[in-house]
Write an enzyme that holds these catalytic residues in place. Structure first.
Site, short mmCIF file in Angstrom:
data_model
loop_
_atom_site.label_atom_id
_atom_site.label_comp_id
_atom_site.label_asym_id
_atom_site.label_seq_id
_atom_site.Cartn_x
_atom_site.Cartn_y
_atom_site.Cartn_z
N SER A 130 0.84 -1.20 0.00
CA SER A 130 0.00 0.00 0.00
C SER A 130 0.87 1.25 0.00
O SER A 130 2.10 1.16 0.11
CB SER A 130 -0.93 0.01 1.23
OG SER A 130 -0.17 0.25 2.40
N SER B 50 -2.68 6.51 6.19
CA SER B 50 -2.02 5.42 6.89
C SER B 50 -2.88 4.95 8.05
O SER B 50 -3.25 5.74 8.92
CB SER B 50 -0.64 5.87 7.42
OG SER B 50 -0.07 4.87 8.22
N LYS C 93 5.59 0.12 9.26
CA LYS C 93 5.43 1.52 9.65
C LYS C 93 6.74 2.03 10.24
O LYS C 93 7.70 1.29 10.39
CB LYS C 93 4.32 1.68 10.70
CG LYS C 93 2.95 1.14 10.31
CD LYS C 93 2.28 1.93 9.19
CE LYS C 93 0.93 1.30 8.83
NZ LYS C 93 0.36 1.92 7.61
N SER D 35 1.00 3.61 2.30
CA SER D 35 1.07 4.25 3.62
C SER D 35 2.46 4.75 3.98
O SER D 35 2.60 5.57 4.89
CB SER D 35 0.58 3.28 4.70
OG SER D 35 1.49 2.21 4.88
#
Length: 322
Positions: free
Chosen positions: A127, A287, A184, A129
């Site tokens: 993705s 996100s 992350k 994010s």
């Protein structure tokens, strides 16, 4: 054994197919461990049982041939064709298919299992994010030993390793659904008070330094977004902001230690509990991160992401990143 092996292989195929089709949640670490265990047992059986049996059978053929040659020689016949013997020996010594697909694969599966469990694990960015640091389609490597070695599947820690630092990009098992891996950036360490209000990040009352740079052009949306250099601890990296989106957190989950967080129209303030981390994506307005589903337990950490080893759409992406 061929029938039992066919059932075992069908079980692996069925598990993988059900996982691929979404009929069940798969666990690749468990699947790889089971494949290593099963093929290892076959490899041991091949080395200490089946191969010695085939060699004994081949030796028996040789003895029979020698006796036949001796009998023929006694009759004055010395010219004997050994072609049939060679073919028979090859057939006797050859691994049957059910050993080819088990014991024969064990060395490769073992190497993959050890590398993936204790050294490096590949991961594909699914993705946006982490834009602009990581793009969709980036294939990255995750260091499995930086934060200490863990036993696969049960995740028991074997060594301590280095402490997690603010700014580290980490892969972890998503707390609401541990079978899924997320990536992350670590923003808050245990004991930190992290505030993200009005799209400004503050840690323990100190605003995190940011410097505006040229806008980022997102090819997936064909739009420009505000981009900043952010100094998080000693890590200098880039983040992206969508000024059109509001700063408040909409749709936060119920999660453990949610009482440590205070939500308002500007954003959220959280006190990070011991043994946990607060993580955010570099694409701050796109996100799903700790603002929504809470803190990452230390036991959920998979490793530290550090290198893009391939992006088939853009080879210039290959290299390390902050």
């Amino acid at each position: 054994m061929p029938f039992l092996t066919a059932i075992i292989l069908a079980g692996f195929v069925g598990y993988g197919g059900a996982w691929y089709l979404g009929a069940m949640e798969g666990n690749f670490a468990l699947l790889l461990f089971m494949a290593t265990l099963v093929t290892g047992l076959y490899w041991l059986a091949e080395r200490f049982i089946f191969l010695p049996r085939r060699r004994a059978a081949a030796q028996a053929l040789q003895v029979q041939s020698d006796q036949r040659r001796a009998g023929l020689a006694a009759q004055g016949i010395t010219q004997v064709d050994d072609g049939e013997l060679s073919t028979a020996r090859e057939r006797v010594l050859a691994q049957p298919w059910w050993l080819d697909w088990t014991a024969g694969l064990f060395p490769v599966i073992l190497v993959v299992f050890l590398l993936r469990s204790f050294v490096f694990e590949p991961f594909k960015i699914p993705s946006g994010s982490m834009i602009p640091t990581l793009l969709v389609g980036d294939l990255i490597l995750v260091n499995k030993f930086t934060y200490g070695l863990k036993l696969p599947v049960i995740n028991t820690r074997l060594t301590e390793g280095d402490a997690v630092q603010r700014g580290d990009v980490v892969v972890f098992r998503y707390p609401p659904q541990p079978s899924v891996d997320y990536i992350k950036r670590v923003v808050g360490l245990p004991g930190d008070e992290v505030a993200y209000l009005g799209k400004r990040l503050t840690i323990n009352g100190q605003p995190v330094q940011t410097t505006a740079v040229s806008d980022f052009f997102d090819e997936s949306t064909m739009e420009y977004f505000k981009q900043f250099d952010e100094l998080l601890g000693v890590k200098n990296h880039r983040i992206m902001i969508d000024e059109r989106r509001p700063g408040f957190v909409a749709g936060a989950f119920d999660f453990k230690y949610k009482d440590n967080c205070r939500y308002n129209v500007e954003g959220v303030v959280c006190k990070v509990p011991e043994g946990h981390y607060f993580v955010m994506g570099d694409n701050r307005d796109n996100s799903l991160d700790s603002r929504f589903w809470g803190f990452v337990p230390d036991r959920n950490l998979v490793g530290k992401a550090f290198f893009v080893w391939m992006n088939f759409g853009d080879l210039k992406r290959i290299g390390s990143f902050n």
